[in-house]
Design a protein around this motif. Sequence first.
Motif, PDB file in Angstrom:
ATOM      1  N   GLY A 112      -8.905   3.213  -6.528  1.00 22.89           N
ATOM      2  CA  GLY A 112      -9.308   4.481  -7.129  1.00 22.89           C
ATOM      3  C   GLY A 112      -9.597   5.539  -6.082  1.00 22.89           C
ATOM      4  N   ASN A 113     -10.154   5.123  -4.960  1.00 25.81           N
ATOM      5  CA  ASN A 113     -10.448   6.079  -3.888  1.00 25.81           C
ATOM      6  C   ASN A 113      -9.195   6.713  -3.319  1.00 25.81           C
ATOM      7  OD1 ASN A 113     -13.238   5.857  -4.002  1.00 25.81           O
ATOM      8  ND2 ASN A 113     -13.318   4.167  -2.528  1.00 25.81           N
ATOM      9  N   TRP A 114      -8.069   6.011  -3.386  1.00 24.61           N
ATOM     10  CA  TRP A 114      -6.821   6.578  -2.874  1.00 24.61           C
ATOM     11  C   TRP A 114      -6.417   7.821  -3.662  1.00 24.61           C
ATOM     12  CZ3 TRP A 114      -3.578   1.396  -2.544  1.00 24.61           C
ATOM     13  CH2 TRP A 114      -4.162   0.561  -1.591  1.00 24.61           C
ATOM     14  N   PHE A 115      -6.790   7.865  -4.936  1.00 26.03           N
ATOM     15  CA  PHE A 115      -6.443   9.019  -5.761  1.00 26.03           C
ATOM     16  C   PHE A 115      -7.158  10.284  -5.280  1.00 26.03           C
ATOM     17  CE2 PHE A 115      -5.118   5.616  -8.514  1.00 26.03           C
ATOM     18  CZ  PHE A 115      -4.083   6.140  -9.268  1.00 26.03           C
ATOM     19  N   ARG A 116      -8.339  10.121  -4.726  1.00 28.50           N
ATOM     20  CA  ARG A 116      -9.094  11.290  -4.266  1.00 28.50           C
ATOM     21  C   ARG A 116      -8.325  12.072  -3.205  1.00 28.50           C
ATOM     22  NH1 ARG A 116     -14.491  10.318  -6.102  1.00 28.50           N
ATOM     23  NH2 ARG A 116     -14.996   8.095  -6.305  1.00 28.50           N
ATOM     24  N   ASP A 117      -7.541  11.357  -2.395  1.00 32.37           N
ATOM     25  CA  ASP A 117      -6.766  12.017  -1.341  1.00 32.37           C
ATOM     26  C   ASP A 117      -5.689  12.940  -1.905  1.00 32.37           C
ATOM     27  OD1 ASP A 117      -8.254  10.677   0.583  1.00 32.37           O
ATOM     28  OD2 ASP A 117      -6.836   9.015   0.710  1.00 32.37           O
ATOM     29  N   PHE A 118      -5.404  12.823  -3.188  1.00 31.41           N
ATOM     30  CA  PHE A 118      -4.405  13.666  -3.845  1.00 31.41           C
ATOM     31  C   PHE A 118      -5.060  14.661  -4.801  1.00 31.41           C
ATOM     32  CE2 PHE A 118      -2.377   9.704  -2.635  1.00 31.41           C
ATOM     33  CZ  PHE A 118      -1.258  10.159  -1.945  1.00 31.41           C
ATOM     34  N   THR A 120       0.815  -1.213   0.000  1.00 32.42           N
ATOM     35  CA  THR A 120       0.000   0.000   0.000  1.00 32.42           C
ATOM     36  C   THR A 120       0.848   1.262   0.000  1.00 32.42           C
ATOM     37  OG1 THR A 120      -1.727  -1.188   1.205  1.00 32.42           O
ATOM     38  CG2 THR A 120      -1.855   1.218   1.189  1.00 32.42           C
ATOM     39  N   GLN A 121       1.887   1.281   0.806  1.00 33.97           N
ATOM     40  CA  GLN A 121       2.694   2.491   0.927  1.00 33.97           C
ATOM     41  C   GLN A 121       3.445   2.811  -0.367  1.00 33.97           C
ATOM     42  OE1 GLN A 121       2.381   4.625   3.448  1.00 33.97           O
ATOM     43  NE2 GLN A 121       0.801   3.146   4.066  1.00 33.97           N
ATOM     44  N   LYS A 122       3.949   1.793  -1.039  1.00 39.36           N
ATOM     45  CA  LYS A 122       4.615   2.031  -2.326  1.00 39.36           C
ATOM     46  C   LYS A 122       3.623   2.564  -3.348  1.00 39.36           C
ATOM     47  CE  LYS A 122       8.333  -1.395  -1.903  1.00 39.36           C
ATOM     48  NZ  LYS A 122       8.941  -2.617  -2.478  1.00 39.36           N
ATOM     49  N   CYS A 123       2.430   1.990  -3.342  1.00 37.93           N
ATOM     50  CA  CYS A 123       1.398   2.428  -4.280  1.00 37.93           C
ATOM     51  C   CYS A 123       1.027   3.891  -4.027  1.00 37.93           C
ATOM     52  CB  CYS A 123       0.171   1.528  -4.144  1.00 37.93           C
ATOM     53  SG  CYS A 123      -1.163   1.894  -5.292  1.00 37.93           S
ATOM     54  N   LEU A 124       0.810   4.241  -2.770  1.00 36.57           N
ATOM     55  CA  LEU A 124       0.470   5.624  -2.429  1.00 36.57           C
ATOM     56  C   LEU A 124       1.602   6.577  -2.797  1.00 36.57           C
ATOM     57  CD1 LEU A 124      -1.256   5.064   1.033  1.00 36.57           C
ATOM     58  CD2 LEU A 124      -2.364   5.801  -1.084  1.00 36.57           C
ATOM     59  N   ALA A 156       1.123  12.742  -9.073  1.00 35.74           N
ATOM     60  CA  ALA A 156       0.247  13.897  -8.845  1.00 35.74           C
ATOM     61  C   ALA A 156       1.078  15.164  -8.652  1.00 35.74           C
ATOM     62  CB  ALA A 156      -0.645  13.644  -7.633  1.00 35.74           C
ATOM     63  N   GLN A 157       2.187  15.066  -7.930  1.00 41.97           N
ATOM     64  CA  GLN A 157       3.066  16.214  -7.723  1.00 41.97           C
ATOM     65  C   GLN A 157       3.700  16.652  -9.039  1.00 41.97           C
ATOM     66  OE1 GLN A 157       5.799  14.866  -4.701  1.00 41.97           O
ATOM     67  NE2 GLN A 157       4.521  15.602  -3.022  1.00 41.97           N
ATOM     68  N   LYS A 158       4.065  15.687  -9.884  1.00 41.76           N
ATOM     69  CA  LYS A 158       4.669  16.033 -11.162  1.00 41.76           C
ATOM     70  C   LYS A 158       3.671  16.786 -12.026  1.00 41.76           C
ATOM     71  CE  LYS A 158       7.674  14.322 -14.742  1.00 41.76           C
ATOM     72  NZ  LYS A 158       8.559  13.222 -15.158  1.00 41.76           N
ATOM     73  N   ALA A 159       2.421  16.341 -12.013  1.00 40.07           N
ATOM     74  CA  ALA A 159       1.392  17.042 -12.781  1.00 40.07           C
ATOM     75  C   ALA A 159       1.243  18.474 -12.289  1.00 40.07           C
ATOM     76  CB  ALA A 159       0.068  16.293 -12.683  1.00 40.07           C
ATOM     77  N   ARG A 160       1.169  18.647 -10.971  1.00 36.75           N
ATOM     78  CA  ARG A 160       1.017  20.005 -10.416  1.00 36.75           C
ATOM     79  C   ARG A 160       2.221  20.873 -10.758  1.00 36.75           C
ATOM     80  NH1 ARG A 160      -1.291  17.151  -6.027  1.00 36.75           N
ATOM     81  NH2 ARG A 160       0.695  17.136  -4.923  1.00 36.75           N
TER      82      ARG A 160
END
Length: 362
Positions: free
Chosen positions: A42-48, A8-12, A19-23
């Motif tokens: 998919g829900n994990w993406f919402r946190d970013f 999980t941690q590697k995935c996050l 997400a940071q690269k996009a920003r």
Amino acid sequence: MPELILDTQKCLHNIEKMAQKARHNNLSFRPHCKTHQSAGIGNWFRDFGISKITVSSFPMAGYFARAGWKDILVAFPFDPAQLKILNGLSEKVRISILIDSPDILPFLDRIDARVSFYIDVDSGYERTGVRTEEITTLERIIEDSKKNKNLSFSGFYCHAGHSYKTSDPSEREVIHVKARTDLGLLKEQFRVYKPLALYGDTPNCSTQKDFSGIDEITPGNFVFYDLTQHSLGACKKEDIAVAMVCPVLSKYPGQNRLLIHGGAVHFSKESLAVNGTRIFGQLVNPDNKGWSAFPHEQYINSISQEHGILKDCGTWMDGIRPGDKLGFLPVHSCLTANLMREYKTTDGQIISTLNSCLKKSN
């Protein structure tokens, strides 16, 4: 039975980094869900801060729409047989489709609600899309689409998938520069429509720095990465977030090889060339934290439907017994995840996918 373990941690970390690269590059981020195919992940993406996604099929679009996603791009040339599903989805969410031929437009005369479309363009991959220099075809698609009051042209979509065909960073940069240059020229040529330029293969989105001409990135494999991405320089092996754990079935000391329960129905038949040899997965040590690196490079050397064979194992094989479990990094995490249908996280949680839901319904 083989299990697909998810760290999980590697995935996050992988999600956060992209997400940071996009920003950092002032890009909108619409991640592709075809790799993980999971509403839970998919829900994990919402946190970013992610609010829109890309999928590869209409069943996948419906699955994520039921999970609460309201802005979905189906990044696959539109199939007229999916018209009924498209109509159902367009009443509930903002749905976008890909078009790469004017011949598909008459089939869309029967859409019931507003649908956005992007023209799928080909900058050299030669899989799908209108060649970027075929301006007449692009103009015809846009002009003909105006006859349909429910069809709205939104821009251009490009997947530079030929970046997977070279491990040479300079060659991959040439592919990237051509793709973003082509998209920039198309935006200028059709500026009256204010088109967006969507782009996204994982190798280039992971490694390139200049995204001028691009508005939105849509990579997918970055969520897990795999041995192929590592071979292309897109990630470190420490970034690979999934590993297959397979039981040992037999060992053959006289032949210096092991037999595992883990074959094409688990890994797929996707292979990778390592030192001139085709391999189907790399051995790692499974542990209570997930897995760690094996002391030396050892691979799955051949597979059949259910079985995998490790050759030239050496003395480390002496301590292995049938029933012991070995871990393997996959060559292609998208195909492995699709075949395995669910994940077991490093803390023991089971995460379902679209395929596990379809299996239950059947």
